[in-house]
Design an enzyme around this catalytic site. Structure first.
Site, PDB file in Angstrom:
ATOM      1  N   PHE A  62       0.814  -1.216   0.000  1.00 23.91           N
ATOM      2  CA  PHE A  62       0.000   0.000   0.000  1.00 23.91           C
ATOM      3  C   PHE A  62       0.852   1.273   0.000  1.00 23.91           C
ATOM      4  CE2 PHE A  62      -1.801   3.425   2.565  1.00 23.91           C
ATOM      5  CZ  PHE A  62      -3.021   3.654   1.940  1.00 23.91           C
ATOM      6  N   ASP A  63       1.795   1.394   0.948  1.00 24.63           N
ATOM      7  CA  ASP A  63       2.537   2.642   1.042  1.00 24.63           C
ATOM      8  C   ASP A  63       3.548   2.795  -0.079  1.00 24.63           C
ATOM      9  OD1 ASP A  63       3.416   0.448   2.485  1.00 24.63           O
ATOM     10  OD2 ASP A  63       4.573   1.587   3.919  1.00 24.63           O
TER      11      ASP A  63
END
Length: 395
Positions: free
Chosen positions: A189-190
């Protein structure tokens, strides 16, 4: 002045899953640190990812006991899912997150968020790979981390140094604008958020950190690495299909692949498909008279020479005889990586399934060659046919 600073709000998210032992110690430590030293207003949000032990009960108790602490319960696992849920609804000026083990030294938190609160930067990350970072961790994690970040820089053109450090922050308005375009809900995600931000020319601030590895970490390194590789492939495919447009400030531009890659990837893929078909046909033919490992090695050598020549001419646009021998020799080193991967896959299959069928062997060759192909493209692009090397030769 102190009152003015306190009006700015930073929300720190701590994603947790079955962390009943670490959670109370870490949250109380973090809360005490921010209360005593942090000059801005803060809120700590414990994001429970569907824990099955006593984590949620402890989070609720901490919410009752400590000011500026709240607990959010999710019914599904996923670090990215937790961050998306909290960040999307946040009313803070800056949103951040850190791992529950607090492996990163807290003294880096103010330097992390200060450029965001001042408007100088859009996102900020802690980096364990800077020269003046102080890191204590085992060689296995060190190797995997450096290899992953090298892959991001060479294949995706990433300019940030450490995608995996669990210590990040962003201006809320920017993060909330980017979130709809981020697909991953777990560990990638990041990284996806950073790639998207960098593709839009947003400023990413890096802070060297002190970091001590948590020996009790339950992260499945192999599974996480495979998920990250799939995430990178998905982001590359999406970039090829067209720019991702998000409602970020007007100074940003459309996301893009590194220079030349949009043209190189399709050509490399076509040449790779032809080479793979030829390799498999030759492997099956040779397998009738030789062991699988020998058949694979011969087929790989024969097709690799033609593959290097074709990529030299059509993918990377290199013509003429100058450097041709060097390109083949260096392409041979890239071949060696593929040979080790595919041979290792066949050897492992032979050990696990001594009487494996030819179909199973072909499947093993296809899977390992897929990984070898990715590595080969990175080596050809970043090393063998790197245009900077040609310029250095001319000089």
């Amino acid at each position: 002045m102190q009152t003015a600073l306190k009006t700015r709000l930073v929300e720190v998210v701590v994603p947790v899953y079955n962390e009943q032992r670490a959670l109370p110690v870490s949250i109380r430590r973090l809360h005490a640190y921010l209360t005593d030293t942090f000059p801005y207003g803060f809120r700590i949000t414990i994001a429970d990812n569907a824990s099955t032990d006593a984590t949620w009960e402890i989070a609720e108790r901490l919410e009752r006991e400590l000011p500026h602490v709240r607990a959010v319960r999710l019914e599904a696992k996923g670090r990215g899912r937790a961050l998306r849920r909290v960040w999307a609804a946040s009313d803070a000026d800056v949103v951040a997150y850190m791992d529950v083990d607090l492996s990163t030294g807290l003294d880096a938190f103010l330097p992390l968020v200060a450029p965001l609160l001042s408007g100088h930067s859009d996102l900020a990350i802690g980096t364990r790979l800077a020269r003046n970072a102080n890191v204590v961790r085992g060689p296995k994690r060190e190797l995997i981390s450096r290899a992953y970040n090298l892959l991001l820089r060479s294949a995706m053109g990433a300019g940030f140094s450490d995608a995996q450090c669990g210590f990040k922050a962003g201006r809320t308005e920017v993060v909330q604008a980017l979130l709809p375009a981020v697909e991953d809900e777990e560990w990638f995600f990041d990284t996806e958020l950073l790639l998207l931000a960098e593709g839009h020319d947003l400023r990413i601030h890096e802070v060297p950190v002190d970091w001590v590895d948590d020996p009790d970490s339950r992260v499945d390194i192999l599974r996480t690495t495979l998920e990250d590789l799939r995430g990178m492939a998905r982001v590359a495919r999406r970039a090829l299909s067209g720019p991702v447009r998000t409602p970020v400030p007007s100074r940003v531009r459309a996301a893009r692949l590194p220079g030349g890659m949009a043209r190189q990837l399709p050509r490399f893929a076509v040449i790779g498909a032809i080479s793979t078909a030829a390799h498999l046909a030759l492997f099956v033919a040779l397998r009738l008279v030789t062991p699988a490992v020998v058949a694979n090695a011969v087929a790989l050598v024969v097709t690799a020479v033609a593959n290097t020549a074709a990529n030299r001419r059509f993918t990377f646009g290199v013509t003429g005889r100058a450097g041709a021998l060097r390109h083949q020799l260096e392409g041979g080193l890239a071949l060696a990586v593929g040979l080790l991967l595919s041979t290792g896959g066949l050897a492992l299959l032979g050990r696990l399934v001594p009487d494996a069928s030819t179909a199973a062997e072909v499947t093993a060759v296809v899977v390992t060659n897929a990984l070898a192909t990715l590595v080969r493209f990175l080596l050809l692009r970043a090393w063998v046919f790197n245009p900077r090397r040609a310029k250095e030769t001319v000089r």
